[in-house]
Design a protein around this motif. Structure first.
Motif, PDB file in Angstrom:
ATOM      1  N   ARG A  78       0.833  -1.207   0.000  1.00 32.90           N
ATOM      2  CA  ARG A  78       0.000   0.000   0.000  1.00 32.90           C
ATOM      3  C   ARG A  78       0.867   1.256   0.000  1.00 32.90           C
ATOM      4  O   ARG A  78       0.616   2.201  -0.769  1.00 32.90           O
ATOM      5  CB  ARG A  78      -0.926  -0.008   1.222  1.00 32.90           C
ATOM      6  CG  ARG A  78      -1.846   1.202   1.298  1.00 32.90           C
ATOM      7  CD  ARG A  78      -2.912   1.017   2.366  1.00 32.90           C
ATOM      8  NE  ARG A  78      -3.812   2.161   2.380  1.00 32.90           N
ATOM      9  CZ  ARG A  78      -3.706   3.196   3.212  1.00 32.90           C
ATOM     10  NH1 ARG A  78      -2.742   3.204   4.130  1.00 32.90           N
ATOM     11  NH2 ARG A  78      -4.554   4.193   3.156  1.00 32.90           N
ATOM     12  N   HIS A  79       1.881   1.293   0.840  1.00 30.84           N
ATOM     13  CA  HIS A  79       2.743   2.473   0.895  1.00 30.84           C
ATOM     14  C   HIS A  79       3.526   2.658  -0.412  1.00 30.84           C
ATOM     15  O   HIS A  79       3.733   3.793  -0.878  1.00 30.84           O
ATOM     16  CB  HIS A  79       3.709   2.361   2.072  1.00 30.84           C
ATOM     17  CG  HIS A  79       3.026   2.428   3.414  1.00 30.84           C
ATOM     18  ND1 HIS A  79       2.003   3.301   3.689  1.00 30.84           N
ATOM     19  CD2 HIS A  79       3.230   1.708   4.564  1.00 30.84           C
ATOM     20  CE1 HIS A  79       1.597   3.151   4.935  1.00 30.84           C
ATOM     21  NE2 HIS A  79       2.320   2.170   5.490  1.00 30.84           N
ATOM     22  N   GLN A  80       3.966   1.554  -0.995  1.00 30.68           N
ATOM     23  CA  GLN A  80       4.667   1.646  -2.274  1.00 30.68           C
ATOM     24  C   GLN A  80       3.747   2.194  -3.363  1.00 30.68           C
ATOM     25  O   GLN A  80       4.168   2.984  -4.213  1.00 30.68           O
ATOM     26  CB  GLN A  80       5.197   0.278  -2.678  1.00 30.68           C
ATOM     27  CG  GLN A  80       6.370  -0.200  -1.831  1.00 30.68           C
ATOM     28  CD  GLN A  80       6.803  -1.613  -2.186  1.00 30.68           C
ATOM     29  OE1 GLN A  80       5.983  -2.447  -2.558  1.00 30.68           O
ATOM     30  NE2 GLN A  80       8.094  -1.884  -2.067  1.00 30.68           N
ATOM     31  N   ALA A  81       2.481   1.779  -3.331  1.00 28.31           N
ATOM     32  CA  ALA A  81       1.530   2.268  -4.323  1.00 28.31           C
ATOM     33  C   ALA A  81       1.221   3.744  -4.108  1.00 28.31           C
ATOM     34  O   ALA A  81       1.105   4.512  -5.076  1.00 28.31           O
ATOM     35  CB  ALA A  81       0.248   1.444  -4.258  1.00 28.31           C
ATOM     36  N   LEU A  82       1.101   4.168  -2.840  1.00 32.22           N
ATOM     37  CA  LEU A  82       0.809   5.570  -2.549  1.00 32.22           C
ATOM     38  C   LEU A  82       1.935   6.492  -3.005  1.00 32.22           C
ATOM     39  O   LEU A  82       1.702   7.666  -3.317  1.00 32.22           O
ATOM     40  CB  LEU A  82       0.572   5.747  -1.046  1.00 32.22           C
ATOM     41  CG  LEU A  82      -0.793   5.295  -0.519  1.00 32.22           C
ATOM     42  CD1 LEU A  82      -0.813   5.307   0.998  1.00 32.22           C
ATOM     43  CD2 LEU A  82      -1.898   6.195  -1.080  1.00 32.22           C
ATOM     44  N   ALA A  83       3.141   5.961  -3.057  1.00 29.29           N
ATOM     45  CA  ALA A  83       4.289   6.769  -3.479  1.00 29.29           C
ATOM     46  C   ALA A  83       4.417   6.872  -4.994  1.00 29.29           C
ATOM     47  O   ALA A  83       5.318   7.542  -5.500  1.00 29.29           O
ATOM     48  CB  ALA A  83       5.571   6.176  -2.903  1.00 29.29           C
ATOM     49  N   THR A  84       3.541   6.236  -5.720  1.00 30.16           N
ATOM     50  CA  THR A  84       3.603   6.229  -7.183  1.00 30.16           C
ATOM     51  C   THR A  84       2.901   7.465  -7.746  1.00 30.16           C
ATOM     52  O   THR A  84       1.763   7.767  -7.363  1.00 30.16           O
ATOM     53  CB  THR A  84       2.924   4.965  -7.739  1.00 30.16           C
ATOM     54  OG1 THR A  84       3.547   3.814  -7.174  1.00 30.16           O
ATOM     55  CG2 THR A  84       3.048   4.916  -9.254  1.00 30.16           C
ATOM     56  N   PRO A  85       3.540   8.203  -8.652  1.00 36.66           N
ATOM     57  CA  PRO A  85       2.906   9.383  -9.265  1.00 36.66           C
ATOM     58  C   PRO A  85       1.598   9.012  -9.971  1.00 36.66           C
ATOM     59  O   PRO A  85       1.520   7.991 -10.662  1.00 36.66           O
ATOM     60  CB  PRO A  85       3.957   9.857 -10.275  1.00 36.66           C
ATOM     61  CG  PRO A  85       5.256   9.326  -9.758  1.00 36.66           C
ATOM     62  CD  PRO A  85       4.931   8.016  -9.130  1.00 36.66           C
ATOM     63  N   GLY A  86       0.591   9.849  -9.763  1.00 42.58           N
ATOM     64  CA  GLY A  86      -0.702   9.611 -10.401  1.00 42.58           C
ATOM     65  C   GLY A  86      -1.696   8.886  -9.518  1.00 42.58           C
ATOM     66  O   GLY A  86      -2.893   8.829  -9.833  1.00 42.58           O
ATOM     67  N   VAL A  87      -1.231   8.325  -8.402  1.00 44.75           N
ATOM     68  CA  VAL A  87      -2.114   7.599  -7.484  1.00 44.75           C
ATOM     69  C   VAL A  87      -2.680   8.569  -6.447  1.00 44.75           C
ATOM     70  O   VAL A  87      -1.920   9.272  -5.777  1.00 44.75           O
ATOM     71  CB  VAL A  87      -1.361   6.450  -6.782  1.00 44.75           C
ATOM     72  CG1 VAL A  87      -2.241   5.824  -5.707  1.00 44.75           C
ATOM     73  CG2 VAL A  87      -0.930   5.414  -7.803  1.00 44.75           C
ATOM     74  N   VAL A  88      -3.986   8.602  -6.315  1.00 46.58           N
ATOM     75  CA  VAL A  88      -4.654   9.488  -5.367  1.00 46.58           C
ATOM     76  C   VAL A  88      -4.868   8.785  -4.025  1.00 46.58           C
ATOM     77  O   VAL A  88      -4.633   9.363  -2.964  1.00 46.58           O
ATOM     78  CB  VAL A  88      -6.010   9.970  -5.933  1.00 46.58           C
ATOM     79  CG1 VAL A  88      -6.797  10.742  -4.870  1.00 46.58           C
ATOM     80  CG2 VAL A  88      -5.791  10.823  -7.162  1.00 46.58           C
ATOM     81  N   SER A  89      -5.351   7.540  -4.082  1.00 44.71           N
ATOM     82  CA  SER A  89      -5.600   6.800  -2.848  1.00 44.71           C
ATOM     83  C   SER A  89      -5.451   5.306  -3.089  1.00 44.71           C
ATOM     84  O   SER A  89      -5.611   4.822  -4.207  1.00 44.71           O
ATOM     85  CB  SER A  89      -7.012   7.094  -2.311  1.00 44.71           C
ATOM     86  OG  SER A  89      -7.996   6.596  -3.202  1.00 44.71           O
ATOM     87  N   VAL A  90      -5.119   4.587  -2.010  1.00 45.01           N
ATOM     88  CA  VAL A  90      -5.000   3.127  -2.046  1.00 45.01           C
ATOM     89  C   VAL A  90      -5.749   2.608  -0.824  1.00 45.01           C
ATOM     90  O   VAL A  90      -5.329   2.820   0.312  1.00 45.01           O
ATOM     91  CB  VAL A  90      -3.536   2.664  -2.016  1.00 45.01           C
ATOM     92  CG1 VAL A  90      -3.476   1.138  -2.079  1.00 45.01           C
ATOM     93  CG2 VAL A  90      -2.747   3.278  -3.170  1.00 45.01           C
ATOM     94  N   THR A  91      -6.874   1.949  -1.077  1.00 44.74           N
ATOM     95  CA  THR A  91      -7.754   1.519   0.002  1.00 44.74           C
ATOM     96  C   THR A  91      -7.711   0.012   0.180  1.00 44.74           C
ATOM     97  O   THR A  91      -7.988  -0.728  -0.763  1.00 44.74           O
ATOM     98  CB  THR A  91      -9.204   1.947  -0.293  1.00 44.74           C
ATOM     99  OG1 THR A  91      -9.234   3.344  -0.563  1.00 44.74           O
ATOM    100  CG2 THR A  91     -10.106   1.629   0.884  1.00 44.74           C
ATOM    101  N   PRO A  92      -7.371  -0.454   1.383  1.00 43.68           N
ATOM    102  CA  PRO A  92      -7.355  -1.907   1.620  1.00 43.68           C
ATOM    103  C   PRO A  92      -8.751  -2.445   1.893  1.00 43.68           C
ATOM    104  O   PRO A  92      -9.580  -1.769   2.523  1.00 43.68           O
ATOM    105  CB  PRO A  92      -6.466  -2.044   2.857  1.00 43.68           C
ATOM    106  CG  PRO A  92      -6.663  -0.752   3.593  1.00 43.68           C
ATOM    107  CD  PRO A  92      -6.903   0.312   2.551  1.00 43.68           C
TER     108      PRO A  92
END
Length: 376
Positions: A78-92
């Motif tokens: 989740r944290h790796q995905a949140l650090a990706t440009p263009g990603v607004v939110s990552v919900t588990p």
């Protein structure tokens, strides 16, 4: 004159006409039910995926469907995905089969769906009774009213047990069916983890929302480079994978489509036999038309018009009966779905079926010798 002659030929023998219409009706109803079940099953399988407000799904490798997510994910992904440009939110979210223990004894399987509606990723829809605030109450859950008897409960306020904890029904949905026949049980994410005895940082899926101007494929590739231990699927890819898993790897979809094809075949044979017999009985009249100078094309039009009238009448009767069956199935765990596209496709199939059936009659007429009319 073509339609008049076709109409009189068709209604000359009412018994034969009845047999023809019953054959078409049977075919239409069978095809409608089989394809309606296929569409209904497809909607059930992908309903949660379609309702989720996410562009991309992060899953463990080998995740087969929404209900079978495979291994669990941690907050690292989740944290790796949140650090990706263009990603607004990552919900588990947590999705897992569990054992439901009925209040009066016995048990059954359910699918626990844990998510936080405040995050907007996935929440129960079609709430007939209760709200999300009611579901957030201690021990509260939401289930679909279709499965109340299967779960051994009666409605709002009833309690049961899931794996390691007690639950209380505080909300009811209407129409959220499960293809696996294991009812979905919706609850907040933290309660799902607690009931399933999972760590507080574990999830089955991470639902990714992108910025409005973000390119989906570019972000997906970046996520794949960052997440070496997970897959990243678009909503459409996960949708198709779930359908493939439940409809084709289990053989259910093949059986439903096979039943529809069988219905078309049976209807075609019945109509072909009836049209051929009708043409044979009127062979002298067709020979007379040939002797009077009518072209083969004109006679072929008469036969095709008979087939067309049979198709229209059979389709109307078949759709009435199919509509009754579809309506009666709506309160069952496996509803039949009828869409305008399916209705149009059924009409096309009916006309095609009757046109193919007319070939045997046309072949018979083509071989008529006009001279036979003078030998009578």
């Amino acid at each position: 004159m073509v339609l008049t002659l076709a109409f009189r030929n068709l209604f000359h023998d009412r018994v034969r006409l009845t047999v023809t219409l019953v054959g078409i009706l049977f075919s239409i109803v069978l095809v409608a039910v089989q394809l309606g079940l296929y569409l209904g099953a497809s909607r059930m399988i992908t309903a949660n995926i379609d309702q989720a407000d996410a562009t991309l799904w992060i899953t463990a490798f080998g995740a087969k469907s929404f209900e079978d997510g495979g291994a669990l994910l941690s907050t690292r992904e989740r944290h790796q995905a949140l650090a990706t440009p263009g990603v607004v939110s990552v919900t588990p979210i947590v999705v897992k089969f569990a054992e439901w223990r009925k209040p009066e004894g016995g048990s059954t399987r359910v699918v626990v769906v844990g998510s936080d509606a405040e995050d907007g990723a996935l929440k129960p829809w079609n709430l007939a009774k209760g709200t999300w605030e009611d579901i957030k109450a201690p021990d509260a859950i939401a289930v679909d009213r279709t499965y109340l008897s299967d779960l051994g409960v009666h409605g709002i306020g009833d309690s049961a047990q899931i794996d390691f904890g007690r639950v209380k029904i505080n909300a009811l949905t209407d129409g959220i069916r499960s293809f696996t026949q294991s009812p979905y049980v919706y609850m907040p994410l933290s309660r799902a983890r607690q009931l399933l005895n999972l760590p507080s940082d574990i999830a089955t899926f991470h639902l990714v929302k992108l910025a409005p101007n973000a390119d989906v494929e570019t972000v997906r590739k970046q996520l794949l480079n960052r997440l070496e231990s997970a897959e990243v699927l678009t909503k459409e890819e996960f949708h198709d994978r779930s359908l493939k898993q439940w409809l084709f790897r289990t053989g259910a979809g093949v059986a439903l489509i096979g039943g529809a094809l069988l219905g078309i075949l049976v209807g075609t044979v019945i109509v072909a036999q009836t049209l051929y017999s009708s043409t044979k009985d009127h062979i002298n009249e067709f020979a007379t038309l040939r002797a009077l100078g009518s072209s083969s094309g004109y006679i072929h039009k008469v036969i095709l018009a008979q087939a067309g009238l049979s198709a229209i009448l059979g389709y109307m009767l078949g759709m009435i009966l199919a509509g009754v069956i579809v309506f009666a199935s709506q309160s069952t765990p496996l509803p039949i779905l009828m869409t305008p596209q399916l209705a149009a496709a059924l009409f096309t199939v009916t006309v095609f079926m009757c046109a193919i059936s007319a070939i045997s009659a046309i072949v018979k007429v083509t071989k008529i010798d006009p001279a036979t009319v003078f030998s009578r």
